[in-house]
Design an enzyme around this catalytic site. Structure first.
Site, PDB file in Angstrom:
ATOM      1  CG  ASP A  88     -22.255 -11.181  -1.719  1.00 35.21           C
ATOM      2  OD1 ASP A  88     -21.178 -11.466  -2.293  1.00 35.21           O
ATOM      3  OD2 ASP A  88     -22.809 -11.938  -0.901  1.00 35.21           O
ATOM      4  CB  VAL A  89     -17.977  -9.307  -5.501  1.00 42.01           C
ATOM      5  CG1 VAL A  89     -17.760  -7.805  -5.361  1.00 42.01           C
ATOM      6  CG2 VAL A  89     -17.172 -10.088  -4.464  1.00 42.01           C
ATOM      7  CG  ASN A 112      -9.505  -4.818  -2.685  1.00 43.81           C
ATOM      8  OD1 ASN A 112      -8.339  -5.073  -2.396  1.00 43.81           O
ATOM      9  ND2 ASN A 112     -10.420  -4.520  -1.753  1.00 43.81           N
ATOM     10  CE1 TYR A 162      -7.021 -14.474   0.947  1.00 37.53           C
ATOM     11  CE2 TYR A 162      -4.779 -15.240   0.623  1.00 37.53           C
ATOM     12  CZ  TYR A 162      -5.696 -14.214   0.701  1.00 37.53           C
ATOM     13  OH  TYR A 162      -5.273 -12.903   0.518  1.00 37.53           O
ATOM     14  CE  LYS A 183      -6.594 -13.373  -2.588  1.00 38.02           C
ATOM     15  NZ  LYS A 183      -7.240 -12.132  -3.042  1.00 38.02           N
TER      16      LYS A 183
END
Ligand code: NAD
Length: 272
Positions: free
Chosen positions: A70-71, A97, A170, A174
């Site tokens: 789990d990043v 990613n 989100y 980003k």
């Protein structure tokens, strides 16, 4: 230094590689000659899908293995990097990613929704970039004269520049990647570590299924894409090979938009 897109002898880890864009990047890097660690988030279906990606790579004559992490979890990321080095002895390329969406109007977005998206999309990319940078520096305490010391590729989004109502978490994640990427590029260039981003537009993957799975949804979506088609994961795979390879050796601190023109203000076509 080789100026081709050949990745022979290079080792890559691709996060969130059991589906969509990550899967396509893993397949493309392997096709270009890299040995690839295919990260997936958990057991169950994502583990099976990661195995399928590894099998597809092996069937095409490449080398890959699946690694769970789990990043957003520091210990998982450290374990993943150790597993890659134990398996292949080194690391050359990180493709950051893994990402999620969790939309909500701001008045009802919970702190949990905010944190989850920021922790995976931005925190996870930080943790993986840090671990990769440490591995590159340990391998090359001095910048090597005839080759790069490492390569970090962030997968951001057109929403690093296009605001996105109901997806504030989100878009913030980003937008954060944009300056994380540039700051690391500036910091790591003297160590011969390149850092770039790919900002995909609308790519046909599970994350945005509702935007393309019906004819009407696709028709609406295409209004936003001057090039007139939805992107396919392979469009990103090819761009990733170029940025991960020495063919792009003088490119660092850049976001490559792979979006069919989505960031070109398509509403202005024919107007004014
Ligand atoms: P996807 O849902 O197929 O892929 C996301 C992957 O990330 C999945 O494999 C998922 O299991 C993995 N993941 C989620 N949380 C994780 C965690 N904590 N640890 C490890 N892995 C985790 O969707 P996709 O479209 O392939 O998305 C890949 C990346 O591309 C994301 O960062 C996304 O934001 C970005 N992106 C996608 C589009 C698009 O149109 N599809 C556009 C712009 C950006």
């Amino acid at each position: 230094m080789s100026q081709t897109s050949d990745l022979q002898g290079r080792v890559a880890v691709v996060t969130g590689a059991s589906s969509g864009i990550g899967r396509a990047i893993a397949l493309s890097l392997a096709q270009a000659g890299a040995r690839v660690a295919v990260n997936h988030s958990s057991g169950g279906r994502s583990a099976e899908r990661a195995q399928e990606v590894c099998q597809a790579i092996a069937a095409a004559g490449g080398q890959a293995f699946a690694v769970q992490a789990d990043v957003s979890q520091e210990a998982d990321v450290e374990r993943m990097l150790q597993a890659v080095q134990a398996r292949y002895g080194e690391l050359d390329i990180l493709v950051n990613n893994a990402g999620v969406e969790d939309p909500a109007p701001i008045e009802s977005m919970t702190l949990e929704q905010w944190r989850r998206v920021i922790d995976i999309n931005l925190g996870g990319q930080f943790l993986c970039a840090r671990a990769a940078a440490r591995a590159f520096m340990a391998r090359f305490p001095e910048p090597p004269p005839h080759r790069p010391a490492g390569n970090i590729l962030f997968i951001s989004s057109v929403h690093e520049v296009i605001p996105w109502a109901f997806q504030a978490n989100y878009a913030a994640s980003k937008g954060g990647i944009s300056l994380l990427m540039k700051s690391l590029a500036q910091e790591l260039a003297p160590r011969k570590i390149r850092v770039n981003s790919i900002a995909p537009g609308a790519i046909r993957t599970p994350i945005n299924r509702q935007a393309w799975e019906t004819e009407e949804a696709l028709r609406q979506l295409l209004k936003l894409i001057p090039y007139g088609r939805i992107g396919e994961p392979e469009d990103i795979g090819r761009a990733a090979v170029w940025l991960a390879s020495d063919a792009s050796d003088y490119v660092t601190g850049t976001t490559l938009f792979v979006d069919g023109g989505m960031t070109l203000y398509p509403e202005f076509r024919g107007a004014g």
